[in-house]
Scaffold this motif. Structure first.
Motif, short mmCIF file in Angstrom:
data_model
loop_
_atom_site.label_atom_id
_atom_site.label_comp_id
_atom_site.label_asym_id
_atom_site.label_seq_id
_atom_site.Cartn_x
_atom_site.Cartn_y
_atom_site.Cartn_z
N SER A 192 0.83 -1.20 0.00
CA SER A 192 0.00 0.00 0.00
C SER A 192 0.86 1.25 0.00
O SER A 192 0.61 2.20 -0.75
N LYS A 193 1.90 1.24 0.83
CA LYS A 193 2.80 2.39 0.89
C LYS A 193 3.52 2.58 -0.44
O LYS A 193 3.63 3.71 -0.94
N THR A 194 3.98 1.49 -1.02
CA THR A 194 4.67 1.57 -2.31
C THR A 194 3.75 2.12 -3.39
O THR A 194 4.14 2.99 -4.18
N TYR A 195 2.51 1.62 -3.42
CA TYR A 195 1.55 2.11 -4.41
C TYR A 195 1.24 3.58 -4.19
O TYR A 195 1.15 4.35 -5.14
N ALA A 196 1.05 3.97 -2.94
CA ALA A 196 0.74 5.38 -2.64
C ALA A 196 1.89 6.29 -3.05
O ALA A 196 1.67 7.36 -3.62
N ASP A 197 3.12 5.85 -2.78
CA ASP A 197 4.30 6.64 -3.16
C ASP A 197 4.42 6.77 -4.68
O ASP A 197 4.93 7.77 -5.18
N ALA A 198 3.93 5.75 -5.40
CA ALA A 198 4.01 5.78 -6.85
C ALA A 198 2.80 6.48 -7.48
O ALA A 198 2.69 6.55 -8.70
N GLY A 199 1.90 6.98 -6.64
CA GLY A 199 0.74 7.69 -7.15
C GLY A 199 -0.39 6.78 -7.61
O GLY A 199 -1.30 7.22 -8.32
N ARG A 200 -0.34 5.52 -7.24
CA ARG A 200 -1.38 4.56 -7.61
C ARG A 200 -2.34 4.38 -6.44
O ARG A 200 -2.36 3.37 -5.76
N ASP A 201 -3.14 5.41 -6.19
CA ASP A 201 -4.05 5.41 -5.06
C ASP A 201 -5.10 4.32 -5.15
O ASP A 201 -5.57 3.81 -4.13
N ASP A 202 -5.48 3.93 -6.37
CA ASP A 202 -6.46 2.87 -6.54
C ASP A 202 -5.94 1.54 -5.99
O ASP A 202 -6.63 0.83 -5.26
N LEU A 203 -4.69 1.22 -6.30
CA LEU A 203 -4.08 -0.02 -5.81
C LEU A 203 -3.78 0.07 -4.31
O LEU A 203 -3.92 -0.92 -3.59
N ALA A 204 -3.41 1.24 -3.84
CA ALA A 204 -3.17 1.43 -2.41
C ALA A 204 -4.46 1.20 -1.64
O ALA A 204 -4.46 0.55 -0.59
N GLU A 205 -5.57 1.70 -2.15
CA GLU A 205 -6.87 1.52 -1.51
C GLU A 205 -7.26 0.05 -1.49
O GLU A 205 -7.81 -0.46 -0.51
N LYS A 206 -6.97 -0.66 -2.55
CA LYS A 206 -7.26 -2.11 -2.62
C LYS A 206 -6.50 -2.84 -1.51
O LYS A 206 -7.06 -3.70 -0.82
N GLU A 207 -5.23 -2.50 -1.33
CA GLU A 207 -4.43 -3.13 -0.27
C GLU A 207 -4.99 -2.79 1.11
O GLU A 207 -5.03 -3.64 1.99
N GLU A 208 -5.43 -1.56 1.30
CA GLU A 208 -6.01 -1.16 2.59
C GLU A 208 -7.28 -1.94 2.88
O GLU A 208 -7.52 -2.32 4.03
N GLN A 209 -8.08 -2.19 1.86
CA GLN A 209 -9.29 -2.98 2.05
C GLN A 209 -8.94 -4.42 2.42
O GLN A 209 -9.61 -5.03 3.26
N GLU A 210 -7.89 -4.96 1.81
CA GLU A 210 -7.44 -6.31 2.16
C GLU A 210 -6.98 -6.37 3.61
O GLU A 210 -7.25 -7.33 4.33
N ILE A 211 -6.30 -5.33 4.05
CA ILE A 211 -5.83 -5.28 5.44
C ILE A 211 -7.01 -5.34 6.40
O ILE A 211 -6.98 -6.05 7.41
N LYS A 212 -8.08 -4.61 6.09
CA LYS A 212 -9.27 -4.63 6.95
C LYS A 212 -9.86 -6.02 7.05
O LYS A 212 -10.28 -6.44 8.13
N VAL A 213 -9.89 -6.75 5.94
CA VAL A 213 -10.42 -8.12 5.96
C VAL A 213 -9.50 -9.02 6.80
O VAL A 213 -9.97 -9.79 7.64
#
Length: 151
Positions: free
Chosen positions: A68-89
């Protein structure tokens, strides 16, 4: 049993047509099956224990946070959000994690109980923390706090 909870959660997610949760649970169950197969080859016919499942889930949470951090740093907020949703599960199946203040308090209390007073005692402190707070604490952060307190 955690294994049953995971299967039940998958069935519920499928009934609710929650694709993201179902995909994450399938990922978890696939990793669990891989670990069970490896355990059987080592002579453990029951597969891995609930504690080992929790360790696997914690590792998956760490990996998702890094991604998520890597995606956010690369400007891929959509993929970062996907990872955050997985973390919640993933976190639904883990015990509540101690926050920073609780971690510091636990480290201080453990150091006091053990009478630790130097970095040489670091291993003893960390072993006690791993025993007392298995699955509840980020031990990398706890290690940093313990090192600060013991130096």
């Amino acid at each position: 049993m955690l294994r049953t909870d995971l299967n039940d959660a998958l069935k519920q997610a499928l009934r609710a047509r929650d694709a993201r949760t179902a995909a994450t649970l399938r990922l978890i169950l696939a990793a669990l099956k891989d670990r069970d197969i490896a355990a059987r080859s080592e002579g453990n016919s029951d597969g891995i224990s609930d504690d080992q499942i929790r360790q696997m889930l914690q590792k998956m949470v760490r990996q998702s946070r890094e991604a998520s951090k890597t995606y956010a740093d690369a400007g891929r907020d959509d993929l970062a959000e996907k990872e955050e949703q997985e973390i919640k599960v993933l976190q639904r199946f883990l015990p509540r994690q101690l926050d920073e203040a609780e971690t510091r308090e636990a480290v201080d209390r453990t150091i006091e109980e053990l009478g630790a007073d130097s970095v040489k005692d670091m291993g003893t402190v960390m072993n006690r923390l791993r025993t007392d707070f298995a699955g509840q604490m980020d031990f990398a952060k706890a290690s940093k706090v313990a090192k600060q307190r013991l130096t």
